[in-house]
Each structure stands twice: as structure tokens, then as C-alpha cells.
Motif scaffolding. Sequence first.
Motif, PDB file in Angstrom:
ATOM      1  N   VAL A 160       9.393 -40.322  -4.028  1.00  0.00           N
ATOM      2  CA  VAL A 160      11.036 -39.531  -4.210  1.00  0.00           C
ATOM      3  C   VAL A 160      11.670 -40.452  -4.947  1.00  0.00           C
ATOM      4  CG1 VAL A 160      12.891 -38.674  -2.757  1.00  0.00           C
ATOM      5  CG2 VAL A 160      10.372 -37.899  -1.352  1.00  0.00           C
ATOM      6  N   THR A 161      11.833 -40.312  -6.126  1.00  0.00           N
ATOM      7  CA  THR A 161      13.036 -40.760  -7.137  1.00  0.00           C
ATOM      8  C   THR A 161      14.301 -40.815  -6.169  1.00  0.00           C
ATOM      9  OG1 THR A 161      13.576 -39.355  -8.236  1.00  0.00           O
ATOM     10  CG2 THR A 161      11.107 -40.317  -8.870  1.00  0.00           C
ATOM     11  N   ALA A 162      14.939 -41.594  -7.285  1.00  0.00           N
ATOM     12  CA  ALA A 162      16.731 -41.402  -6.858  1.00  0.00           C
ATOM     13  C   ALA A 162      17.263 -40.014  -6.974  1.00  0.00           C
ATOM     14  CB  ALA A 162      17.558 -42.685  -7.560  1.00  0.00           C
ATOM     15  N   GLU A 163      16.685 -39.643  -8.244  1.00  0.00           N
ATOM     16  CA  GLU A 163      16.782 -37.769  -8.559  1.00  0.00           C
ATOM     17  C   GLU A 163      16.702 -36.804  -7.473  1.00  0.00           C
ATOM     18  OE1 GLU A 163      15.726 -39.858 -10.649  1.00  0.00           O
ATOM     19  OE2 GLU A 163      17.093 -40.886 -11.984  1.00  0.00           O
ATOM     20  N   MET A 164      15.677 -37.252  -7.397  1.00  0.00           N
ATOM     21  CA  MET A 164      15.221 -36.349  -5.917  1.00  0.00           C
ATOM     22  C   MET A 164      16.514 -36.550  -5.405  1.00  0.00           C
ATOM     23  SD  MET A 164      13.039 -33.637  -6.501  1.00  0.00           S
ATOM     24  CE  MET A 164      12.056 -33.677  -7.688  1.00  0.00           C
ATOM     25  N   ALA A 165      16.032 -37.543  -4.462  1.00  0.00           N
ATOM     26  CA  ALA A 165      17.257 -38.026  -3.245  1.00  0.00           C
ATOM     27  C   ALA A 165      18.367 -36.877  -3.898  1.00  0.00           C
ATOM     28  CB  ALA A 165      17.337 -39.548  -2.698  1.00  0.00           C
ATOM     29  N   VAL A 166      18.903 -37.427  -4.168  1.00  0.00           N
ATOM     30  CA  VAL A 166      19.903 -36.731  -4.924  1.00  0.00           C
ATOM     31  C   VAL A 166      20.498 -34.805  -4.513  1.00  0.00           C
ATOM     32  CG1 VAL A 166      22.081 -36.095  -6.555  1.00  0.00           C
ATOM     33  CG2 VAL A 166      21.784 -38.574  -5.911  1.00  0.00           C
ATOM     34  N   ARG A 167      18.600 -34.184  -5.169  1.00  0.00           N
ATOM     35  CA  ARG A 167      18.247 -33.014  -4.716  1.00  0.00           C
ATOM     36  C   ARG A 167      18.361 -32.987  -3.388  1.00  0.00           C
ATOM     37  NH1 ARG A 167      17.057 -30.458 -10.364  1.00  0.00           N
ATOM     38  NH2 ARG A 167      17.275 -32.356 -11.297  1.00  0.00           N
ATOM     39  N   PHE A 168      17.382 -33.409  -3.211  1.00  0.00           N
ATOM     40  CA  PHE A 168      17.436 -33.271  -1.666  1.00  0.00           C
ATOM     41  C   PHE A 168      18.510 -33.125  -0.475  1.00  0.00           C
ATOM     42  CE2 PHE A 168      12.522 -34.783  -1.590  1.00  0.00           C
ATOM     43  CZ  PHE A 168      12.218 -33.607  -2.216  1.00  0.00           C
ATOM     44  N   GLY A 169      19.483 -34.763  -0.561  1.00  0.00           N
ATOM     45  CA  GLY A 169      19.789 -34.659   0.473  1.00  0.00           C
ATOM     46  C   GLY A 169      21.331 -33.756   0.127  1.00  0.00           C
ATOM     47  N   LYS A 170      21.332 -32.800  -1.596  1.00  0.00           N
ATOM     48  CA  LYS A 170      22.187 -31.809  -1.266  1.00  0.00           C
ATOM     49  C   LYS A 170      21.981 -30.702  -0.905  1.00  0.00           C
ATOM     50  CE  LYS A 170      26.263 -28.964  -3.379  1.00  0.00           C
ATOM     51  NZ  LYS A 170      26.508 -28.966  -1.835  1.00  0.00           N
ATOM     52  N   LEU A 171      20.465 -30.867  -0.679  1.00  0.00           N
ATOM     53  CA  LEU A 171      20.369 -29.166  -0.376  1.00  0.00           C
ATOM     54  C   LEU A 171      20.181 -29.049   0.989  1.00  0.00           C
ATOM     55  CD1 LEU A 171      18.399 -25.837  -0.656  1.00  0.00           C
ATOM     56  CD2 LEU A 171      16.482 -27.744  -1.051  1.00  0.00           C
ATOM     57  N   PHE A 172      19.187 -30.313   1.957  1.00  0.00           N
ATOM     58  CA  PHE A 172      19.588 -30.148   3.071  1.00  0.00           C
ATOM     59  C   PHE A 172      20.311 -30.870   3.829  1.00  0.00           C
ATOM     60  CE2 PHE A 172      15.009 -31.326   1.808  1.00  0.00           C
ATOM     61  CZ  PHE A 172      14.336 -29.658   1.134  1.00  0.00           C
ATOM     62  N   GLY A 173      21.739 -31.255   3.008  1.00  0.00           N
ATOM     63  CA  GLY A 173      22.963 -31.669   3.971  1.00  0.00           C
ATOM     64  C   GLY A 173      22.795 -33.449   4.479  1.00  0.00           C
ATOM     65  N   ASN A 174      21.969 -33.266   3.994  1.00  0.00           N
ATOM     66  CA  ASN A 174      21.754 -35.435   4.956  1.00  0.00           C
ATOM     67  C   ASN A 174      22.265 -36.572   4.046  1.00  0.00           C
ATOM     68  OD1 ASN A 174      19.526 -34.962   3.825  1.00  0.00           O
ATOM     69  ND2 ASN A 174      18.440 -35.378   5.523  1.00  0.00           N
ATOM     70  N   GLY A 175      22.071 -36.661   2.752  1.00  0.00           N
ATOM     71  CA  GLY A 175      22.731 -36.852   2.005  1.00  0.00           C
ATOM     72  C   GLY A 175      21.583 -37.606   1.348  1.00  0.00           C
ATOM     73  N   SER A 176      21.800 -38.335   0.058  1.00  0.00           N
ATOM     74  CA  SER A 176      20.472 -38.970  -0.847  1.00  0.00           C
ATOM     75  C   SER A 176      20.380 -40.331  -0.126  1.00  0.00           C
ATOM     76  CB  SER A 176      20.934 -39.328  -2.074  1.00  0.00           C
ATOM     77  OG  SER A 176      22.476 -39.866  -2.430  1.00  0.00           O
TER      78      SER A 176
END
Length: 132
Positions: free
Chosen positions: A72-88
Motif C-alpha cells: 500500500v503506497t502513500a497514494e493508495m493509503a490516502v484513497r483507502f483512508g478516504k473510502l473507509f473513513g479511517n484515515g491514511s
Amino acid sequence: MQHNGMHSKTCSYDKEDSLMIKRHRSIDPAHSGEILRENVLPALGMSKTAVAEILGISRQTLYDILNEKQPVTAEMAVRFGKLFGNGSQFWINLQRNYDLARAERSVDISTIPTLEIMPTWTTAVRDCGTDG
């Protein structure tokens, strides 16, 4: 890497990292893909294709993360954090912990000495990034 629910961890509070997870050294931390595959996606009740589309990534990229073939790259962490609501930070910390544990087990440091840090160097490191 499947862990079969055998994560041996205890939590302790540290004001620098908020919540630190301590683990048994013989058990690697979970890969972000494992958390997504085993916990998050089943709870969503959405297809992997739909999740990939919402994230704006290819299905193959998502499958590679789920199968622990890609980090999980930093960019992907930002996407996951937004979608799942738990932050990058949650997602990037999972990946960092996984990568670091694997490196600590695989890198031979037996011939590298530990040097005593000079006081001026520690001051420079401490002050690094300050507007001073």
C-alpha cells in the motif's frame, strides 16, 4: 501471508505514536491486503470490481494488494483512508509495520557496529526541520 487469526499483540499508549501495537517477534504484522481481504471488503458487501472503480484504480492493482503482491503506497493509503473513513495514517502504518518487521528478520546486521552519536550530531538531528 495468512495468519489464521493468530496475531499475538498487546496495545500500549504512547503520545508520539498515539497507539502502539506490540507483537511477538516471530509473527509478522498483517499486510494491509490481508486486512482488506479478510475484514474490510467482506464487511462492505461490495464486489472488488466496484471497490476498484470507486477508488479509481484498476482491478489488477486492487487484486495485487489483496493478494499481498503489492504494498500500500502513500497514494493508495490516502484513497483507502478516504473510502473507509479511517484515515491514511492507518493504512500507511500497517504497511510500514509489515515492511519493517520483514526487513528486521531478513537483513543481516551482525557485522554493522553501533556508533556512539556525537552531541553536536544529535542536536542537528533534533533541530532538523525547525524554523529556528
